[in-house]
Write an enzyme that holds these catalytic residues in place. Sequence first.
Site, PDB file in Angstrom:
ATOM      1  N   CYS A 107       0.595  -1.086   0.017  1.00  0.00           N
ATOM      2  CA  CYS A 107       0.039   0.574   0.005  1.00  0.00           C
ATOM      3  C   CYS A 107       0.602   1.089   0.285  1.00  0.00           C
ATOM      4  CB  CYS A 107      -0.624   0.220   1.743  1.00  0.00           C
ATOM      5  SG  CYS A 107      -2.463  -1.130   1.008  1.00  0.00           S
TER       6      CYS A 107
ATOM      7  N   HIS B 211      -3.628   7.750   2.220  1.00  0.00           N
ATOM      8  CA  HIS B 211      -3.838   6.504   1.488  1.00  0.00           C
ATOM      9  C   HIS B 211      -5.427   5.692   2.013  1.00  0.00           C
ATOM     10  CE1 HIS B 211      -3.993   2.600   0.466  1.00  0.00           C
ATOM     11  NE2 HIS B 211      -3.596   1.204   1.616  1.00  0.00           N
TER      12      HIS B 211
ATOM     13  N   ASN C 148     -10.027  -0.159  -0.004  1.00  0.00           N
ATOM     14  CA  ASN C 148      -8.220  -0.157   0.283  1.00  0.00           C
ATOM     15  C   ASN C 148      -7.884  -0.870  -0.631  1.00  0.00           C
ATOM     16  OD1 ASN C 148      -5.157  -0.648   0.483  1.00  0.00           O
ATOM     17  ND2 ASN C 148      -6.168  -1.002   2.704  1.00  0.00           N
TER      18      ASN C 148
HETATM   19  N1  COA Z   1     -18.324  -7.725  10.158  1.00  0.00           N
HETATM   20  C1  COA Z   1     -18.902  -7.951  10.920  1.00  0.00           C
HETATM   21  N2  COA Z   1     -18.750  -8.113  11.832  1.00  0.00           N
HETATM   22  C2  COA Z   1     -17.332  -8.247  11.946  1.00  0.00           C
HETATM   23  C3  COA Z   1     -15.922  -8.340  10.358  1.00  0.00           C
HETATM   24  C4  COA Z   1     -16.998  -8.191   9.252  1.00  0.00           C
HETATM   25  N3  COA Z   1     -17.286  -7.580   8.507  1.00  0.00           N
HETATM   26  N4  COA Z   1     -14.859  -8.356  10.744  1.00  0.00           N
HETATM   27  C5  COA Z   1     -15.156  -8.364  12.100  1.00  0.00           C
HETATM   28  N5  COA Z   1     -16.178  -8.532  12.429  1.00  0.00           N
HETATM   29  C6  COA Z   1     -15.850  -8.628  13.982  1.00  0.00           C
HETATM   30  C7  COA Z   1     -15.480  -9.897  14.770  1.00  0.00           C
HETATM   31  O1  COA Z   1     -14.983 -10.705  14.285  1.00  0.00           O
HETATM   32  C8  COA Z   1     -14.997  -8.867  15.852  1.00  0.00           C
HETATM   33  O2  COA Z   1     -15.756  -9.945  16.499  1.00  0.00           O
HETATM   34  P1  COA Z   1     -15.759 -10.007  18.644  1.00  0.00           P
HETATM   35  O3  COA Z   1     -16.260  -9.004  19.535  1.00  0.00           O
HETATM   36  O4  COA Z   1     -17.338 -11.179  18.002  1.00  0.00           O
HETATM   37  O5  COA Z   1     -14.788 -10.972  18.101  1.00  0.00           O
HETATM   38  C9  COA Z   1     -15.571  -7.886  16.266  1.00  0.00           C
HETATM   39  O6  COA Z   1     -16.182  -8.334  15.153  1.00  0.00           O
HETATM   40  C10 COA Z   1     -15.065  -6.525  16.467  1.00  0.00           C
HETATM   41  O7  COA Z   1     -13.264  -6.777  15.248  1.00  0.00           O
HETATM   42  P2  COA Z   1     -12.362  -5.875  15.769  1.00  0.00           P
HETATM   43  O8  COA Z   1     -11.603  -6.701  14.825  1.00  0.00           O
HETATM   44  O9  COA Z   1     -12.253  -5.907  17.067  1.00  0.00           O
HETATM   45  O10 COA Z   1     -13.111  -4.728  14.943  1.00  0.00           O
HETATM   46  P3  COA Z   1     -12.176  -3.281  14.363  1.00  0.00           P
HETATM   47  O11 COA Z   1     -12.694  -2.529  14.769  1.00  0.00           O
HETATM   48  O12 COA Z   1     -10.917  -2.920  15.377  1.00  0.00           O
HETATM   49  O13 COA Z   1     -12.051  -3.206  12.877  1.00  0.00           O
HETATM   50  C11 COA Z   1     -10.738  -3.512  11.007  1.00  0.00           C
HETATM   51  C12 COA Z   1     -12.314  -4.201  12.133  1.00  0.00           C
HETATM   52  C13 COA Z   1     -10.347  -4.906   9.860  1.00  0.00           C
HETATM   53  C14 COA Z   1     -11.554  -2.811  10.513  1.00  0.00           C
HETATM   54  C15 COA Z   1      -9.896  -2.189  11.943  1.00  0.00           C
HETATM   55  O14 COA Z   1      -9.293  -3.210  13.271  1.00  0.00           O
HETATM   56  C16 COA Z   1      -8.394  -1.768  10.874  1.00  0.00           C
HETATM   57  O15 COA Z   1      -9.122  -1.235  10.185  1.00  0.00           O
HETATM   58  N6  COA Z   1      -7.656  -2.274  10.418  1.00  0.00           N
HETATM   59  C17 COA Z   1      -6.350  -1.730   9.841  1.00  0.00           C
HETATM   60  C18 COA Z   1      -6.661  -2.795   8.716  1.00  0.00           C
HETATM   61  C19 COA Z   1      -5.899  -1.387   7.546  1.00  0.00           C
HETATM   62  O16 COA Z   1      -6.150  -0.992   7.249  1.00  0.00           O
HETATM   63  N7  COA Z   1      -5.610  -2.669   6.690  1.00  0.00           N
HETATM   64  C20 COA Z   1      -4.193  -2.717   5.515  1.00  0.00           C
HETATM   65  C21 COA Z   1      -3.059  -1.398   5.977  1.00  0.00           C
HETATM   66  S1  COA Z   1      -2.624  -0.587   4.571  1.00  0.00           S
END
Ligand code: COA
Length: 318
Positions: free
Chosen positions: A113, A245, A275
Amino acid sequence: MTFSRILGTGGYLPERVMTNADLEAIVDTTSAWIRERTGIEKRHLASEGESCCDLAEAAARRALEAAGIGPDDLDLILVATTTPDQFFPSTACLLQQRLGNRGAPAFDLQAVCAGFVYALSVADQFIRTGAARRALVVGAETISRLLDWNDRTTCVLFGDGAGAVVLGASDEPGIVSTHIHADGAYKDLLQVPGGHGNGRPEARFLEMRGNEVFRFAVNTLGRIVDETLDANGLSTADIDWLIPHQANIRIIQATARKLDLPMDRVVVTVAQHGNTSSASIPLAFDEAVRDGRIRRGETLLMEAFGGGFTWGSALIRY
Ligand code: COA
């Protein structure tokens, strides 16, 4: 001294659209969850038969047209991509053939990215040293093909697309400075583990430890922005536009808050395409140039973060 100036920008998103509602039928998720946690409303996906080079070509042609030059005028072609069409030739060589340029050096650059900022930095060095006078820099991805469509924690986040800029040599900046970094110690947090080099071509899906990536991204992006401003003796008040980004609206908002930069000076397109990895910054840049938000003479700060980890920034006087 010689600097690189942005002569033109271009972007391309494939026609096929997948909304959050469409994803509800594929994995256990809801439109509201995706929107609230990421800011994403929809993403564009390359159709069967549509290649990364197809997307790159469309964006490149638009950037060349905006720059008012032809493919023959290019003496450097760089494609930042994580999803090359073939092991070789590089996507840059495939693109060169499509455009009809012959003889200019052409190569791919892989920094996930952060790829576009890396490629911009490399092209800038070529122009500053006189090794090139007109460079095409493309970020193009069909990242949807690395996704496990059964994994709701990753498949909702990404989309396909391409963005491009044409750079030309100039007596004035242009690109004021670029700053790129990597730390492979974090290789396991965001990866596609397989490949032909390690004999595991079957392990081809993207894996991510989302929470850790989120925290690291916010901290790192804050630091790279400070590094860029300090290197140039500038403050946030000197920045007209932040072009981050486009991974997650919450990462973008957290970075803007750290900088004390109001969101109306941040270009945000993540809702429209998710993304798109190395394509995300040039896509956002092109949109804001074409809709008249970004004007000549303004100061732009680009920042990106990706798997590796890799990260980087570019300060540009447009
Ligand atoms: N739909 C519904 N629920 C979902 C889900 C989806 N698509 N994806 C995850 N969940 C659930 C998880 O299983 C978790 O459930 P639990 O509490 O029962 O275990 C809950 O939602 C919370 O998950 P969590 O990972 O804590 O959510 P979050 O607020 O951290 O959001 C991301 C997850 C991935 C959106 C976030 O961590 C993120 O954006 N990270 C950076 C990713 C990124 O930008 N990567 C590329 C970098 S270049």
